[in-house]
Write a protein that holds these residues in place. Structure first.
Motif, PDB file in Angstrom:
ATOM      1  N   LEU A 180       0.830  -1.202   0.000  1.00  0.00           N
ATOM      2  CA  LEU A 180       0.000   0.000   0.000  1.00  0.00           C
ATOM      3  C   LEU A 180       0.864   1.252   0.000  1.00  0.00           C
ATOM      4  N   PRO A 181       0.367   2.320  -0.627  1.00  0.00           N
ATOM      5  CA  PRO A 181       1.103   3.588  -0.544  1.00  0.00           C
ATOM      6  C   PRO A 181       1.050   4.150   0.878  1.00  0.00           C
ATOM      7  N   GLU A 182       2.041   4.956   1.213  1.00  0.00           N
ATOM      8  CA  GLU A 182       2.139   5.513   2.564  1.00  0.00           C
ATOM      9  C   GLU A 182       0.902   6.327   2.936  1.00  0.00           C
ATOM     10  N   ALA A 183       0.340   7.058   1.986  1.00  0.00           N
ATOM     11  CA  ALA A 183      -0.842   7.873   2.274  1.00  0.00           C
ATOM     12  C   ALA A 183      -2.035   7.005   2.683  1.00  0.00           C
ATOM     13  N   ALA A 184      -2.184   5.859   2.055  1.00  0.00           N
ATOM     14  CA  ALA A 184      -3.290   4.957   2.394  1.00  0.00           C
ATOM     15  C   ALA A 184      -3.103   4.381   3.795  1.00  0.00           C
ATOM     16  N   ILE A 185      -1.872   4.033   4.147  1.00  0.00           N
ATOM     17  CA  ILE A 185      -1.590   3.509   5.480  1.00  0.00           C
ATOM     18  C   ILE A 185      -1.878   4.582   6.529  1.00  0.00           C
ATOM     19  N   ARG A 186      -1.491   5.828   6.223  1.00  0.00           N
ATOM     20  CA  ARG A 186      -1.741   6.937   7.141  1.00  0.00           C
ATOM     21  C   ARG A 186      -3.244   7.131   7.341  1.00  0.00           C
ATOM     22  N   GLN A 187      -4.024   7.053   6.262  1.00  0.00           N
ATOM     23  CA  GLN A 187      -5.478   7.212   6.364  1.00  0.00           C
ATOM     24  C   GLN A 187      -6.099   6.107   7.207  1.00  0.00           C
ATOM     25  N   ILE A 235      -8.450   4.407  12.424  1.00  0.00           N
ATOM     26  CA  ILE A 235      -8.408   3.581  13.631  1.00  0.00           C
ATOM     27  C   ILE A 235      -8.364   4.466  14.876  1.00  0.00           C
ATOM     28  N   VAL A 236      -7.586   5.554  14.836  1.00  0.00           N
ATOM     29  CA  VAL A 236      -7.523   6.464  15.978  1.00  0.00           C
ATOM     30  C   VAL A 236      -8.889   7.084  16.249  1.00  0.00           C
ATOM     31  N   VAL A 237      -9.546   7.566  15.208  1.00  0.00           N
ATOM     32  CA  VAL A 237     -10.873   8.172  15.376  1.00  0.00           C
ATOM     33  C   VAL A 237     -11.868   7.132  15.894  1.00  0.00           C
TER      34      VAL A 237
END
Length: 67
Positions: free
Chosen positions: A36-43, A48-50
């Motif tokens: 996965l691209p880094e942006a997708a992992i960040r999203q 998960i945090v929310v």
């Protein structure tokens, strides 16, 4: 403080069970994450945090004590 320790312990139990009961699944999930691209992992991480914040708020609303 005891609630924080309880929450941390519960997270460690769930994480440990995943590694103990399904290590091959963990390996496959890590391989999928690498693709996965880094942006997708960040999203996904932010989602998960929310979700965790919503669950904590919901537990508080239902009467769980903090502190």
């Amino acid at each position: 403080m005891s609630t924080l320790l309880l929450a941390l312990g519960l997270v460690m139990i769930v994480e440990g069970l995943a590694y103990a009961l399904a290590p091959s699944l963990i390996e496959r999930m890590l391989e999928a994450l690498r693709a996965l691209p880094e942006a997708a992992i960040r999203q996904v991480g932010l989602l998960i945090v929310v979700s965790g914040l919503i669950l904590v708020w919901l537990a508080w609303q239902l009467g769980a004590s903090v502190g």
